[in-house]
Scaffold this active site. Structure first.
Site, short mmCIF file in Angstrom:
data_model
loop_
_atom_site.label_atom_id
_atom_site.label_comp_id
_atom_site.label_asym_id
_atom_site.label_seq_id
_atom_site.Cartn_x
_atom_site.Cartn_y
_atom_site.Cartn_z
N LYS A 1 0.85 -1.21 0.00
CA LYS A 1 0.00 0.00 0.00
C LYS A 1 0.87 1.25 0.00
CE LYS A 1 -3.86 -2.40 2.10
NZ LYS A 1 -4.71 -2.72 3.25
N GLN B 1 -4.68 -1.28 9.36
CA GLN B 1 -4.61 -2.63 8.79
C GLN B 1 -5.22 -3.64 9.76
OE1 GLN B 1 -3.62 -3.25 5.67
NE2 GLN B 1 -3.96 -5.44 5.86
N ASP C 1 -10.99 2.87 3.53
CA ASP C 1 -11.28 1.43 3.42
C ASP C 1 -12.78 1.20 3.17
OD1 ASP C 1 -9.26 -0.52 3.52
OD2 ASP C 1 -8.88 -0.11 5.65
N1 GUN Z 1 -6.87 -6.75 6.03
C1 GUN Z 1 -7.16 -7.54 4.97
N2 GUN Z 1 -7.71 -6.80 3.97
C2 GUN Z 1 -7.75 -5.52 4.43
C3 GUN Z 1 -8.20 -4.30 3.85
O1 GUN Z 1 -8.68 -4.22 2.72
N3 GUN Z 1 -8.07 -3.20 4.64
C4 GUN Z 1 -7.56 -3.26 5.90
N4 GUN Z 1 -7.49 -2.13 6.59
N5 GUN Z 1 -7.14 -4.37 6.45
C5 GUN Z 1 -7.23 -5.50 5.71
#
Ligand code: GUN
Length: 280
Positions: free
Chosen positions: A52, A96, A119
């Site tokens: 990311k 996350q 998100d």
């Molecule tokens: N953990 C697994 N997929 C995601 C996601 O799309 N966003 C976040 N914040 N955590 C995750």
């Protein structure tokens, strides 16, 4: 031969569009920053977070990075989110998941200002999606809609079956397909005659989390199959929830694993970050 839906190419296209939009915003003197918070050092989360941040750098979005220790308390995390909510130089906040067990994920998600919820997990974002109002869309299902549209696959009037009802994929996926005028069925572990229900689908979205569970017995001839799963097999090979070799000959289009849905999640996160500027 089925059309192989190329998530790598489509995500690259979306990232390129984001990069151009960020360059135009910068020319107007605006800037974008995303706060990326990881608590603990779960290896899979570390990989996602690194990817990311790399995507941010490529597109021209500043990432404000927080790597907090495993024993961080909920109060400490909420205090940080409170500060980031107030900061005008921070446009998006990403925490996350999963979080360590002493921290309640729902409380943390609710603490994020919906204007910075890139998100799309906040109840306000999910509610806005349900009633067709503006708000951030959950990245994976939004990415799947882009995969379909950019591959020339129309959704309107189609029988769409979603396997899985998670808050992050299954439920928002169903609402987004409905918004595109699909006829939507959501199935789950208690669904009776799952094979029969799946066989009705013109578009089958699979998010069950079981390696290679979906064989051709679940798939109508000519259906479009979207595989959200990702699993590592012995020998390090990756596979999805769909048995690709078995299903590919009977469907009209299918996403591979890797290189299908996976790359779209980060592309749509970047898209949400760019959109955050117009919501703030
Ligand atoms: N953990 C697994 N997929 C995601 C996601 O799309 N966003 C976040 N914040 N955590 C995750």
């Amino acid at each position: 031969m089925a059309q192989i839906i190329d998530g790598k190419a489509i995500s690259a296209q979306i990232k390129e569009e984001c990069k151009e939009k960020v360059a135009a915003l910068k020319a107007e003197g605006k800037s974008i920053a995303l706060a990326v918070i990881q608590v603990g050092n779960d290896p899979a989360s570390s990989v996602y977070v690194r990817n990311k941040k790399r995507a941010c750098e490529y597109i021209g979005i500043e990432s404000i990075s927080y790597e907090l220790p495993e024993e961080t308390t909920q109060e400490e995390l909420l205090a940080l989110i409170g500060q980031l909510n107030e900061r005008e130089d921070c446009n998006g906040i990403l925490v996350q998941l999963p979080l360590p067990k002493q921290i309640d994920e729902d409380t943390v998600i609710r603490a994020i200002d919906p204007k910075k919820d890139v998100d799309g997990f906040h109840p306000q974002s999910v509610g806005a999606l349900c009633i067709g109002q503006p708000g951030f869309l959950s990245c994976t299902p939004a990415g799947i809609i882009q995969l379909l549209k950019r591959s020339g696959i129309s959704i309107e009037g189609k029988e769409c079956v979603v396997i899985g009802r998670s808050n992050i994929v299954g439920k928002p996926m169903a609402i987004l397909l409905l918004r595109e005028n699909g006829t939507v069925t959501v199935t789950h572990s208690r669904t009776k005659d799952l094979k029969e229900v799946c066989k009705r689908a013109d578009i089958l979205v699979v998010a069950i989390g079981k390696p290679k569970m979906i064989t051709r017995e679940y798939v109508k001839e000519g259906a479009v199959v979207i595989d959200v799963g990702i699993h590592r097999l012995e020998g390090n090979k990756l596979c999805g929830d769909v048995d690709f070799e078995d299903v590919e000959p009977v469907c009209s289009a299918i996403t591979p694993v890797p290189g299908g849905v996976g790359p779209m999640t980060i592309a749509m996160l970047m898209n949400n970050c760019v959109e955050s500027l117009s919501l703030s």
